[in-house]
Structures are given as C-alpha cells and as structure tokens.
Scaffold this motif. Structure first.
Motif: not given
Length: 417
Positions: A176-201
C-alpha cells in the motif's frame, strides 16, 4: 469547523428552571448534525427535563445553508437562543453582535467552569475580550499509523521530522501507500498551515494586521508540500481529490499505512470488522527543519444569542452538555475529542490512544487567527495552495510559481485586513 456534511439541529426548551411548572418558556438552539445525534439528543433531552423541568424540542437545517441562515438571524435579531458555533465564524458574527458575552452577569453563574478548558480552546472562544462561546468538542490532527502495515513495509516507528518522513516514504516497500493526506475542499489550506507552523512560520503577524504566510518559511512549507508529491514521491497524486470519505475509507481499508488527520480516521478504522484500536499508534506530526512542531485543530463551541429572553435556561442547557458523560458521548458520536478533560475517564475514550491525542498532539495544535475577514483570506489562500499542488502533480509548476501564488494571496490579505 467540522468537515462532515450534515444538518443543524434546533432545540426548543420549554418549562421552568426549578421544577417543571410548565410556564411556557421556550428556548431554541441549533447544532451541526452528524449520524447518531438523533439518538443522543433524544436521550439527553429526556434526562435534562427530568432534572430541571425544561423540555427540549429540536429540528434540523442543512450545513450548506447554516452560515447564511445564521447571519440572517443575527442581522434581524431573530432565531434560536443557543447555537453551536463553528470556530472560524466567530469574528464576523461576534462583530455583528451575534453572541452574548458569557461572562456577563446574566449567565456567568450558570455556564460551565471555564478553568477546565485548555488555553488554546479559550483563545478561540474569546473575541475582543468577550467570551463568546463555550468549547464543546475539538480535534487536533495527529500522525496516526497502522503499525503492522508500517512494519510489513520495512520501516520502523513514527517519523520525527521532515527528513525522516521522506526517508520512510522512499524506503517503504509495502503493498500500500505509506502516507496520504486529504486534498479536497479546504484541506490544502489546513495542510499548508501545518507545514507553515512546522517551518517556523505563521499565518499573520503577531498583531494580526499583516499577512506573514508569504515569507521564507511559507515558501519553504509550500515547496515541501508540493515536493511530497513530485520530488519525493511520498504522496500519491490521486489524493489531491480526496475528501473525508476517501481518506476514512482508505485508512479503514488499509490502502495506506499512515496519515495526519483528526479522530474521524481512527473511528472509521475501528468500525471496520476485525479492526482494533490496538492496531494503531498516535503521535504529533513530524517537525520541520528547525525543530518546530505544529498541527491544525478544529473546534465547535456553544453560544447564546443576546436577544434571548431566557439566558439562565440557555446557560443551564449548555452546562449540562459540558458534563463529562454528555460531552464525551457527543464527542465520540461526531468523531472528535471532549473539551471537558474528565471525558477521557469515561467509557467513550477508554483507550491509551485517546490519551496520546490529548497529551502528545494538543500541545502543538494550533488553529486560525481570530480576526475579521479571515474567511476571505482563508478562501484565497486555499485556492492559491490548491493551485500550486495541482500544477505540481500535473508537471506544470514552474520556478517562482510558489512565491507568486503566496504573494498574490498576501495582497488579498492586506486589503482584507
């Protein structure tokens, strides 16, 4: 705000506060619905009536019209006395006079003790120094994995940081795939916010007057998000179109080994025949390159409209719903976690996995700024991020596109703020 599509339930509370004298008092309240809520409210309205003499009736309205209906009610000062609040709706509605200050003399002695709530929950519940809602249930997005699938794929443990996530993705040799994220609706924004905070932003400056998501940390976060599809081949391109039902089904069906998501994915897995919570493990998501952590949480609240004629009755109903058992039961029903910490001592959350959510994930969980105009900013940034990811998976992303997309969204944010 909940990702599920459902309805809003309106309750009418009739009776008196002390002994059920039947004086005709009526209080209405609305809730976002989900499967199982009819049984929940049938049970608890009966218990509540037995205790207080207050009778509770309810009706439903679809999620798709909920926000518009609520704004109409606020403008006309009509509609229910008590209502569930989606956290991202608070600034606009509070600024329009839609919510009573729950620390006012009318209700402060009847609402739940707010000292039991986490600081992050109270930050969301407070707007311009007013307590506009009582935190009801919430859910942080945690790294969650099916341990057997991970081990079968030849990797071990949870990835601690971005590099470890990439290394695991490239070393994984499962069916199977190791990892997956949702990509529809407002999920791109939520995923980006997560990576942004993890990036120190951060999304906005500390005083919420300027955008901050378009700086170096933001570019790094969005580049990493895109590279998970292209450069590193960790995320499958098909997940760009995935919503909640897709991710839940894939995780429950063991079509992937891990994800970052809220409790709904866990519930879907547990509901599958032959599956057990013991199969899963939970941790905070991997940290960014400078050791920063961060993940998104959503939260629903309960508020009282200022035009109510029965504030004490409204507050008493909210207080009942925030008791440990009712709070745990509703949270379990909708796939979130209780805001009352005593809910973790009930049968609904009697597993160490839930403690992992509470103890390991909440400390790094964040949500969007409570600022007027955030809805417009969120929509613009979600479109920008989704466009970048879509172009990445189709091979159409060019040098400078990420910077341009974030700068365009920042222009909209400046005008809105």
């Amino acid at each position: 705000m909940l990702a599920t599509t459902g309805t809003v339930t309106t309750f009418s509370l009739a009776g008196c506060l002390g002994g059920g004298s039947g004086d005709g008092t009526t209080i209405e309240t609305r809730y976002m619905d989900a499967p199982g809520l009819e049984d929940y409210f049938e049970k608890h309205t009966e218990i509540f009536e037995e205790e207080t003499g207050i009778r509770v009736e309810y009706e439903t309205i679809g999620w798709g019209e909920a926000q518009e209906r609520l704004l109409t009610d606020i403008t006309s000062q009509t509609g229910p006395d008590v209502q569930e609040i989606a956290s991202t709706w608070i600034p606009e509605q509070a600024d329009a006079g839609g919510w009573m200050d729950l620390e006012s003399d009318e209700v402060v002695d009847h609402i739940p003790n707010t000292e039991m709530f986490e600081d992050g929950a109270m930050d969301v519940a407070t707007f311009q120094d007013s307590l506009v809602g009582i935190p009801w249930f919430w859910g942080p997005r945690a790294w969650q994995q099916i341990d057997e699938e991970i081990e079968t794929g030849g990797v071990d443990g949870h990835p601690d940081d971005w590099d470890a996530l990439v290394d695991q993705g490239q070393a994984y040799d499962g069916d199977t795939d190791l990892f997956a994220l949702m990509g529809a609706d407002f999920e791109p924004m939520r995923n980006f916010a997560m990576f942004l905070w993890q990036s120190g932003g951060q999304l906005l400056t500390d005083d919420n007057t300027e955008p901050a998501f378009h700086n170096e940390e933001g570019v790094r976060a969005l580049q990493f998000y895109a590279d998970l599809y292209t450069e590193y081949d960790v995320l499958s391109s098909e997940t760009v179109e995935w919503g909640a039902a897709d991710i839940n089904g894939a995780f429950a069906g063991r079509q992937m080994a891990s994800t970052v998501d809220a409790l709904g994915t866990v519930s879907a897995y547990e509901d599958e025949d032959g599956h057990s919570l013991d199969d899963l493990s939970i941790s905070a998501p991997p940290v960014g390159p400078d050791g920063d952590g961060g993940t998104f949480f959503g939260m629903e609240l309960l508020g009282i409209h200022p035009w109510t004629d029965e504030p004490e009755a409204a507050a008493q109903w909210i207080d009942y719903l925030l008791r440990a058992e009712p709070n745990a039961e509703i949270s379990s029903t909708v796939g979130f976690l209780p805001t009352n910490p005593d809910g973790f001592d009930t049968e609904y959350f009697d597993h160490e996995l839930y403690e992992s959510f509470n103890d390991e994930v909440f400390p790094v969980a964040r949500t969007y700024p409570q600022v007027l105009g955030w809805g417009e900013i969120e929509g613009e940034l979600n479109s920008a991020v989704a466009g970048v990811i879509q172009n990445a998976v189709t091979g159409d992303l060019e040098d400078g596109d990420i910077e341009d997309a974030l700068e365009d969204a920042a222009d909209v944010a400046r005008q809105t703020l």
